[in-house]
Each structure stands twice: as structure tokens, then as C-alpha cells.
Design an enzyme around this catalytic site. Structure first.
Site, short mmCIF file in Angstrom:
data_model
loop_
_atom_site.label_atom_id
_atom_site.label_comp_id
_atom_site.label_asym_id
_atom_site.label_seq_id
_atom_site.Cartn_x
_atom_site.Cartn_y
_atom_site.Cartn_z
N ASN A 106 31.66 0.36 3.23
CA ASN A 106 30.88 1.60 3.06
C ASN A 106 31.02 2.19 1.66
O ASN A 106 30.04 2.57 1.02
CB ASN A 106 31.28 2.62 4.12
CG ASN A 106 30.99 2.13 5.52
OD1 ASN A 106 30.32 1.11 5.68
ND2 ASN A 106 31.50 2.83 6.52
N THR A 140 -12.24 20.02 -19.23
CA THR A 140 -11.65 20.62 -18.02
C THR A 140 -12.65 20.29 -16.91
O THR A 140 -13.86 20.20 -17.18
CB THR A 140 -11.46 22.15 -18.13
OG1 THR A 140 -12.74 22.75 -18.31
CG2 THR A 140 -10.55 22.53 -19.29
N HIS A 141 -12.14 20.07 -15.73
CA HIS A 141 -12.99 19.62 -14.60
C HIS A 141 -13.73 18.34 -14.96
O HIS A 141 -14.80 18.08 -14.45
CB HIS A 141 -13.98 20.70 -14.16
CG HIS A 141 -13.37 22.05 -13.99
ND1 HIS A 141 -12.79 22.47 -12.83
CD2 HIS A 141 -13.19 23.07 -14.88
CE1 HIS A 141 -12.30 23.69 -12.98
NE2 HIS A 141 -12.53 24.07 -14.21
N SER A 197 -14.79 -10.27 -15.31
CA SER A 197 -15.27 -10.41 -13.95
C SER A 197 -15.45 -11.89 -13.63
O SER A 197 -15.76 -12.69 -14.50
CB SER A 197 -16.60 -9.67 -13.84
OG SER A 197 -17.34 -10.17 -12.75
N LYS A 234 -18.51 -8.76 -18.83
CA LYS A 234 -17.66 -7.59 -18.57
C LYS A 234 -16.27 -7.71 -19.16
O LYS A 234 -15.66 -8.77 -19.15
CB LYS A 234 -17.54 -7.35 -17.06
CG LYS A 234 -18.85 -6.87 -16.47
CD LYS A 234 -18.62 -6.11 -15.20
CE LYS A 234 -18.05 -4.74 -15.47
NZ LYS A 234 -17.42 -4.17 -14.29
N ASN A 246 -12.93 -5.60 -18.47
CA ASN A 246 -12.42 -4.55 -17.58
C ASN A 246 -10.98 -4.16 -17.94
O ASN A 246 -10.18 -5.02 -18.26
CB ASN A 246 -12.44 -5.05 -16.13
CG ASN A 246 -13.83 -5.40 -15.66
OD1 ASN A 246 -14.80 -4.75 -16.06
ND2 ASN A 246 -13.95 -6.42 -14.83
N GLU A 270 -5.65 -0.05 -14.77
CA GLU A 270 -5.85 0.31 -13.36
C GLU A 270 -4.58 0.02 -12.56
O GLU A 270 -4.20 0.77 -11.66
CB GLU A 270 -7.05 -0.44 -12.79
CG GLU A 270 -8.36 0.01 -13.45
CD GLU A 270 -9.49 -0.99 -13.24
OE1 GLU A 270 -10.11 -0.93 -12.19
OE2 GLU A 270 -9.73 -1.84 -14.11
N TYR A 274 28.73 7.03 7.56
CA TYR A 274 27.89 5.87 7.27
C TYR A 274 27.05 5.50 8.49
O TYR A 274 27.54 5.51 9.63
CB TYR A 274 28.75 4.66 6.86
CG TYR A 274 27.89 3.43 6.63
CD1 TYR A 274 27.29 3.22 5.39
CD2 TYR A 274 27.62 2.53 7.65
CE1 TYR A 274 26.46 2.13 5.18
CE2 TYR A 274 26.79 1.43 7.45
CZ TYR A 274 26.21 1.25 6.21
OH TYR A 274 25.37 0.19 6.01
N1 ARG Z 1 24.94 -4.14 3.94
C1 ARG Z 1 25.43 -2.83 4.26
C2 ARG Z 1 24.57 -1.76 3.59
O1 ARG Z 1 23.81 -2.08 2.74
C3 ARG Z 1 26.83 -2.70 3.77
C4 ARG Z 1 27.66 -1.75 4.52
C5 ARG Z 1 27.95 -2.22 5.91
N2 ARG Z 1 28.85 -1.30 6.53
C6 ARG Z 1 28.98 -1.26 7.86
N3 ARG Z 1 29.79 -0.34 8.31
N4 ARG Z 1 28.29 -2.00 8.66
O2 ARG Z 1 24.64 -0.62 3.93
#
Ligand code: ARG
Length: 485
Positions: free
Chosen positions: A106, A151-152, A271, A277, A279, A284, A311
Site C-alpha cells: 500500500n 466576440t461571439h 482527404s 483538400k 485539412n 483537430e 487502502y
Molecule cells: N496493485 C495494487 C494497486 O495498484 C497494489 C496494492 C495492493 N495492495 C493490496 N492491499 N491489495 O493498488
């Protein structure tokens, strides 16, 4: 690769139809390098703190080098973190299992994302700087190139191409600022937060932050693993940049269509059926990047909304939205810079258009107001003159004088000299007269450009400082690794 097992799963939760669904291996390629750096910094710190013995640290670092050498394609696991750990253990044996001491995936993933995203943000900053330079350079060439201002999307008052381009540069300068601010908040380390609840090991969070080039810590360990607000901030800076880009692209596409601008062949297409053309396709597509950027931001916000502490696996899905934004907006910014730098403005057609209609009406009204008439009365006179011009009268002194007499019951020359009115009717003189700070008069734009160029230089320094800090940290980490490997 995502079908294989890894050290995290072992025999538990290793099968079933959800295996591929759980995997983030494809998206994680983007943080492969980041994860190696995070692993290395963590192992160096564990060694320094005596949490892992020197010998194990050395062989883990060797294992990481082998994994890097083998490349991402050789990895298998649920995600890059588990896959690298598995590969290290495969390579050096059970001691490799010490790498994951005092951390969790985490804090690891949160650190990896910040590590990579900050590079993406700096690349984006770089792209905005190139675009701003292109705009300013072109603006310098065109401080006197008359054009209709709108403008506009209706011709409103004459201005210059230089003033228009400088207006976009100013907008992109704010985008640079937002990106740098997002970078500065991204560049803090969550590492050492572990799963969310800290760790009993004597970790040195400041040290890993330093080794990875972070500016400080995300202190609270629960916040550190939970938050992705830095992605929201970066993605919204990207979305704002994309919206600025889309406006510029539309202007250029329309000017090309009006015959005021020739887009360089490199940025044009043709085109498949109409061979005559040319373009402005690239522009775009520049405009369309706003769709991707807004999708990225919305994807993030929608995924993150309502997530509880700490998490949650939803976070795995949030991250790629940010990558998608980057991948859409950075190339679009680079292409816009190239298109601006190479486009040819058609001076004659623009000058003709600048004087078409009664584009100088406001300037004449300003002149009458400067001569003492209430602006509203002046406006009434010019509105009447505009009506006459629409009905076929010429854009000249007499037309204004006739309208003035009808409204004032008095002769116009008791208020202003004929010559002054004639000057105000001339688009070039009209632009030159609007020399207020930030206005379009060539002298005002020249002065502004000097300040704007200095702004680009400053932002280039800010970018260089940040890159130097990251490079310095990467070298320091490399030295620490080399000492042990
Ligand atoms: N691949 C997971 C992510 O991107 C990593 C963390 C996983 N942690 C867990 N407690 N399952 O979040």
C-alpha cells in the site's frame, strides 16, 4: 504473465476466474522503474537502520539488478510489486523475502505512483514551455499584423496576431503554474506508512524520502496510503491545459478555414476522396485531447468518491486514468507548439478582414467620449452610423458626421477634428491607440512580450531545479546501491 502465482498469493487465493481481473500487471509497466527505485531506497534504509543485515541487503540489491536486467516481460505476478519480490526471491533465495520488511504494497504503490507521476508532470511542464516559447516567438513577428478580433465569433475590433498569440501564452503560463503546484504536492513520500498503520520497525522515513528525491513526507500513515488527491490535482491541471489547447486549436482551425492562416504541411492531412483538400487534422486532434483529459479527471474523481479509509483496491483502477490524461495531453501540447511555430499567417487577408465591416466603431465612440460626450451618446451615434454602413454607406468621416448631427443636433466638428475621426476609422491607428497596459497596441505588446519571455525563463529555471533534485537523488541512491552490490 498475470496468470502466474507470486510470493504474495502463494497457494492461497491463487486460482479462480478473478485472477486476471485482479491483476494490474499491464498498467504497472509504467511504474516498473519506480518500483525498482523504491525497493532500492527501502533496502538501503533497512540496512542503515540495522533492520536487515548488510549481506542480505547486498544480495537483495543484486537481485534487483538482475530483475532490471531481465526486463518487465520476464515478470509474473498479481502486480509489479509482488512480481519483483517473487523474482528477487527466485534469484537470490529466501533472503529476498527480507525486502518487504517494514512496508506494505500500500505504501509501496502510493510511492511508485508519485515517483512516476512527478516525472510525467515535469514532462508536461516542459511541453508547456516549448509551446509558450513558440507562441511568444510568433507573437514577436506579428506585433503589427492586423487581424479582426472577435466576440461571439463575430468581428468586433481590430487587433493583432501578436496580441492574440500572447493571450494564449498567458493562459498556458497559468497551466505551467498549476502543473508545478501539482508537482510540488505530488513530490512527498508516503513510504514507511506500511499498510496504513505504521510499523514497529525503526524505519527512517526521511531517509527514503531523500533517497527518492521527495521534498518531504505525507506524514499520517493512514492518509499516506489512502490519498490520491495528488492525481486529481495533476489531472485537473492537465484538463485545464487541454481546455486551453482546445481553444487555441479551434482558433487555428477556423483561421485556416477563413484563409487567414496556412497550417504547415507537416501538421495537415488530406482527404481520401477530395484530393485538393488540406485539412488541419493535427489541430483537430489537439482539440480532441480535451475529451481524454476530462475523461481522465472524471474517471479519477468518480473512482475515488466515497472510498473509506484506508487502502481499497479501487485505487488500482484510479491510477491509469491519470496516465491516460498525461498520454493524451503531452503529445497534443507538443504538436500545438510545432503547428504554431510553423504556421504562416496571411498578412494581407488578415488586414483586409480587419477593416471589413465597421470594425473601428468602438474606437470612434471612444474618441467622441474622450472629447467630452457621454459614452452612451457616442455609442448611439456610432450605432446609427453602423446602420447606415450596413445599408451601403461608406466607412468614412461623412457617415459618422451625419449620424452625429442626427443625434446631437450639432455639428461633429465642434467636438472633434475630422483628422482624429479619420485616424480612429483606420484599423492600424485604431489598434495603435489602444495602448493600455496589456492592450493590443504594438508598443504595449512589445513591452508585454519582454515580461512574458522573462516568465518563460523563470519557469525553465523552476523546471531545471526540480529535475536536478531528482537527478541528484537518483545518483545518490545509485552510489548507495553500488557500495553494497
Ligand atoms: N496493485 C495494487 C494497486 O495498484 C497494489 C496494492 C495492493 N495492495 C493490496 N492491499 N491489495 O493498488
Amino acid at each position: 504473465m498475470s496468470e502466474e502465482s507470486d510470493v504474495v498469493r502463494g497457494e492461497r487465493f491463487s486460482g479462480g476466474p478473478a485472477r486476471g481481473f485482479l491483476s494490474s500487471m499491464v498498467a504497472d509497466e509504467r511504474i516498473f522503474r519506480a518500483d525498482l527505485a523504491v525497493d532500492r531506497a527501502h533496502v538501503v534504509m533497512l540496512d542503515e537502520q540495522g533492520v536487515v543485515d548488510e549481506e542480505s541487503a547486498g544480495s537483495i540489491l543484486d537481485g534487483l539488478a538482475a530483475v532490471e536486467e531481465a526486463g518487465y516481460d520476464q515478470l509474473s505476478g498479481e502486480d509489479v510489486h509482488a512480481a519483483i519480490e517473487s523474482a528477487v526471491i527466485d534469484c537470490i533465495g529466501p533472503d529476498g523475502g527480507r525486502m518487504h520488511t517494514a512496508r506494505s504494497r500500500n505504501d509501496e504503490v502510493a510511492t511508485c505512483i508519485r515517483y512516476r507521476f512527478r516525472e510525467d508532470l515535469l514532462d508536461t511542464v516542459d511541453a508547456t514551455l516549448a509551446l509558450r516559447s513558440a507562441l511568444l516567438e510568433s507573437a514577436r513577428e506579428h506585433t503589427e499584423t492586423l487581424m479582426p478580433g472577435y466576440t461571439h465569433r463575430q468581428p468586433a475590433q481590430p487587433t493583432t496576431v501578436g496580441h492574440l498569440l500572447a493571450s494564449y501564452e498567458q493562459a498556458f503560463a497559468r497551466d505551467t503554474e498549476r502543473l508545478v503546484a501539482a508537482y510540488d504536492r505530488t513530490n512527498r513520500s508516503p513510504l514507511g506508512a506500511a499498510a496504513f498503520a505504521g510499523t514497529p520497525f525503526e524505519v527512517d522515513r526521511e531517509r527514503t524520502a531523500d533517497l527518492l528525491g521527495f521534498d518531504g513526507l505525507v506524514e499520517n500513515s493512514m492518509d499516506a496510503v489512502s490519498t490520491r488527491d495528488f492525481l486529481v490535482e495533476g489531472a485537473s491541471a492537465l484538463a485545464s491545459l487541454a481546455v486551453s489547447l482546445s481553444g487555441l486549436a479551434t482558433d487555428l482551425v477556423e483561421f485556416a478555414s477563413d484563409g487567414y492562416l496556412d497550417v504547415h504541411d507537416d501538421y495537415a492531412s488530406t482527404s481520401s476522396i477530395m484530393p485538393q483538400k488540406k485539412n488541419p487534422d493535427s489541430l483537430e486532434l489537439v482539440r480532441a485531447c480535451a475529451g481524454d483529459a476530462n475523461a481522465g479527471l472524471n474517471g479519477l474523481l468518480t473512482t475515488l468518491k466515497g472510498l473509506p479509509r484506508a487502502y481499497n483496491r479501487d485505487l488500482q483502477t484510479a491510477t491509469p486514468h491519470a496516465w491516460d490524461s498525461v498520454d493524451a495531453v503531452v503529445p497534443a501540447t507538443e504538436v500545438a507548439a510545432g503547428a504554431v511555430a510553423t504556421a504562416r499567417w496571411e498578412r494581407e487577408a488578415l488586414a483586409d478582414a480587419a477593416s471589413a465591416g465597421f470594425s473601428t466603431a468602438t474606437g470612434v465612440a471612444d474618441l467622441l467620449a474622450m472629447a467630452g460626450l457621454p459614452f452612451r451618446t457616442a455609442h448611439e451615434i456610432l450605432a446609427l452610423a453602423a446602420e447606415d454602413i450596413e445599408n451601403g454607406a461608406a466607412v468614412e468621416y461623412e457617415t459618422v458626421a451625419t449620424a452625429a448631427e442626427a443625434v446631437l443636433d450639432d455639428s461633429l466638428d465642434t467636438y472633434v477634428e475630422r483628422e482624429a475621426v479619420e485616424r480612429a476609422l483606420d484599423p492600424e491607428a485604431s489598434v495603435a491607440s489602444r495602448d493600455s497596459f496589456g492592450g493590443p497596441a504594438p508598443a504595449s505588446v512589445e513591452a508585454a512580450l519582454g515580461r512574458r519571455e522573462a516568465g518563460v525563463d523563470e519557469d525553465e529555471d523552476a523546471l531545471a531545479d526540480r529535475r536536478a533534485q531528482l537527478d541528484g537523488a537518483a545518483e545518490a541512491l545509485e552510489r548507495e546501491v553500488a557500495r553494497r552490490g
